[in-house]
Design an enzyme around this catalytic site. Structure first.
Site, PDB file in Angstrom:
ATOM      1  N   SER A  15      31.018 -11.949  32.280  1.00 41.27           N
ATOM      2  CA  SER A  15      30.963 -10.527  31.945  1.00 41.27           C
ATOM      3  C   SER A  15      32.297  -9.851  32.232  1.00 41.27           C
ATOM      4  O   SER A  15      33.087 -10.345  33.041  1.00 41.27           O
ATOM      5  CB  SER A  15      29.844  -9.867  32.749  1.00 41.27           C
ATOM      6  OG  SER A  15      29.924 -10.252  34.108  1.00 41.27           O
ATOM      7  N   ASP A 109      31.854   6.557  46.588  1.00 42.60           N
ATOM      8  CA  ASP A 109      32.641   7.128  47.686  1.00 42.60           C
ATOM      9  C   ASP A 109      32.935   8.581  47.362  1.00 42.60           C
ATOM     10  O   ASP A 109      33.065   8.937  46.191  1.00 42.60           O
ATOM     11  CB  ASP A 109      33.983   6.383  47.823  1.00 42.60           C
ATOM     12  CG  ASP A 109      33.773   4.959  48.298  1.00 42.60           C
ATOM     13  OD1 ASP A 109      33.104   4.786  49.326  1.00 42.60           O
ATOM     14  OD2 ASP A 109      34.258   4.031  47.625  1.00 42.60           O
TER      15      ASP A 109
END
Ligand code: FAD
Length: 291
Positions: A15, A109
Site C-alpha cells: 500500500s 497531535d
C-alpha cells in the site's frame, strides 16, 4: 472494498501513503507521481489527515477522488485530537456517505508549538476512544498506529504495548507501523504483541531515505534508530544526493526483502507523494515474496 478482504483471502498487502497536496503546483506533481505508482496496482492507498498542517477538507476531497474517480481501495486517515463528538460523527458519516470503507484512526497531535491546546476534557483522549465510535457507525475496516520503537510519549515499550492492546480490543482490524530502519525492532515488537494476544496484522511502514535533510527530519520526529553503518554512509555522501538516494534505495530493498522473508504481511510505503523510490523498490522485490 474493505482492506480486511485481503486478509480473508490470505493475501499480502502493498500500500501507498499520500498526503494532500498543498497547492496547485504540488497537485500537478502529485498527479504525475500517483499516475506512475498506480501502475504497480497497490492493494490500497491511504491519505493522511491534518498531518504537517495539511487541511482536513483536502483529505476528504482526495479520498473521494481516489476512491470514486480512480476506483482505488482507499483508506482515509482521521484524527480525533481536540475534536468534538458531533464533529467526529459528522466527519465519519461523510466518509461513509462517499463510500469510504477503510479508516486509519488516530489520536493525532496538537498543532506544532501548541501542545497546550490539547483538550484534556475531550471525550477523545486516545485512538482507543475513537475506534469503538467509528465501529458503531459502520462496519469499516479499521487500522490503528503501532510503534516498534515505542511512541515518543510512552515511558516504556511495555507501557505502549498495553495501550496497543487497548486499540486492538477496541476494534482495530490491523495495525500500521511507524517508519523504522531496524528490522530487529519490528520482529521483537511483533513477538511481544503476539504474546499479549494482539493477533491482527502488523504491517510494517517503510520509508526510503532519499535525502540527507529528510533522514534528519524523520528521525527527529519519530525517534527512529538509524543503524550506524547506514548513518555513516549517508553522512559521507552528504553532498552527493544521487549517492544518498542509491544508498537509501539499496537499504530499503534489503529491508523489505528481509521483512517479507521473516513473514511480514506486506509493506506500507510512506511515499511522500514521490514515485521513483517506491517503484524501484517494489519492482525489485522478488515475485515470490509479493504473494
Ligand atoms: P494513541 O494510540 O492515542 O497513543 C498516543 C500515546 O498515548 C502513546 O504514548 C500511547 O502509549 C498512549 N496511549 C494510547 N492509548 C492510551 C490509553 N487508552 N490510555 C493511556 N495512554 C494511552 N498524524 C496525523 O496527524 N495525521 C495522520 O494522518 C497520521 N497518520 C499516521 C499513520 C501512521 C501509520 C502512524 C504510525 C502515525 C500517524 N500519525 C498521523 C501520527 C500520530 O497521529 C501520532 O503519532 C500521535 O502522536 C499518536 O497517535 P496514535 O493514534 O498512535 O495515539
Amino acid at each position: 472494498m474493505k482492506i480486511t478482504e485481503f486478509f480473508d483471502r490470505n493475501e499480502k498487502t502493498f500500500s501507498f501513503e499520500f498526503f494532500p497536496p498543498k497547492d496547485e503546483i504540488s497537485a500537478v506533481d502529485f498527479g504525475i507521481n500517483v499516475g506512475q505508482l498506480l501502475k504497480l496496482d497497490p492493494s490500497f492507498v491511504s491519505v493522511t489527515y491534518g498531518a504537517g498542517g495539511s487541511t482536513q477538507e483536502r483529505t476528504f476531497a482526495l479520498v473521494d477522488y481516489l476512491q470514486n474517480k480512480i476506483g482505488l481501495t482507499t483508506m482515509a486517515h482521521y484524527t480525533c485530537v481536540n475534536a468534538t463528538h458531533d464533529k467526529v460523527i459528522s466527519d465519519i458519516g461523510h466518509l461513509k456517505t462517499i463510500g469510504i470503507e477503510n479508516l486509519m484512526l488516530l489520536r493525532g497531535d496538537p498543532p506544532k508549538g501548541k501542545a497546550d491546546s490539547f483538550n484534556k476534557d475531550s471525550s477523545f483522549q486516545h485512538a482507543s476512544d475513537l475506534i469503538p465510535l467509528a465501529r458503531s457507525l459502520h462496519p469499516f475496516s479499521i487500522g490503528a498506529a503501532a510503534y516498534p520503537e515505542k511512541h515518543p510519549e510512552a515511558q516504556t515499550l511495555k507501557e505502549d504495548l498495553e495501550h496497543l492492546l487497548l486499540k486492538y480490543e477496541a476494534g482495530a482490524d490491523f495495525l500500521l507501523t511507524q517508519l523504522f530502519f531496524d528490522n530487529e525492532a519490528y520482529y521483537k515488537y511483533v513477538t511481544l504483541a503476539r504474546n499479549k494476544g494482539i493477533n491482527c496484522r502488523i504491517i510494517p511502514g517503510i520509508i526510503p531515505i532519499t535525502s540527507y535533510k529528510q533522514i534528519q527530519k524523520f528521525t527527529a520526529m519519530t525517534g527512529a534508530y538509524v543503524p550506524t553503518a547506514l548513518a555513516d554512509k549517508i553522512k559521507t555522501y552528504a553532498d552527493n544526493p544521487e549517492k544518498i538516494y542509491q544508498t537509501g534505495l539499496d537499504f530499503a530493498i534489503k529491508q523489505c526483502i528481509e521483512l517479507l522473508e521473516w513473514g511480514a504481511p506486506g509493506i506500507h510505503f510512506y511515499t511522500l507523494n514521490k514515485s521513483r523510490a517506491t517503484i524501484e523498490i517494489y519492482e525489485t522485490l522478488p515475485k515470490s515474496l509479493k504473494s
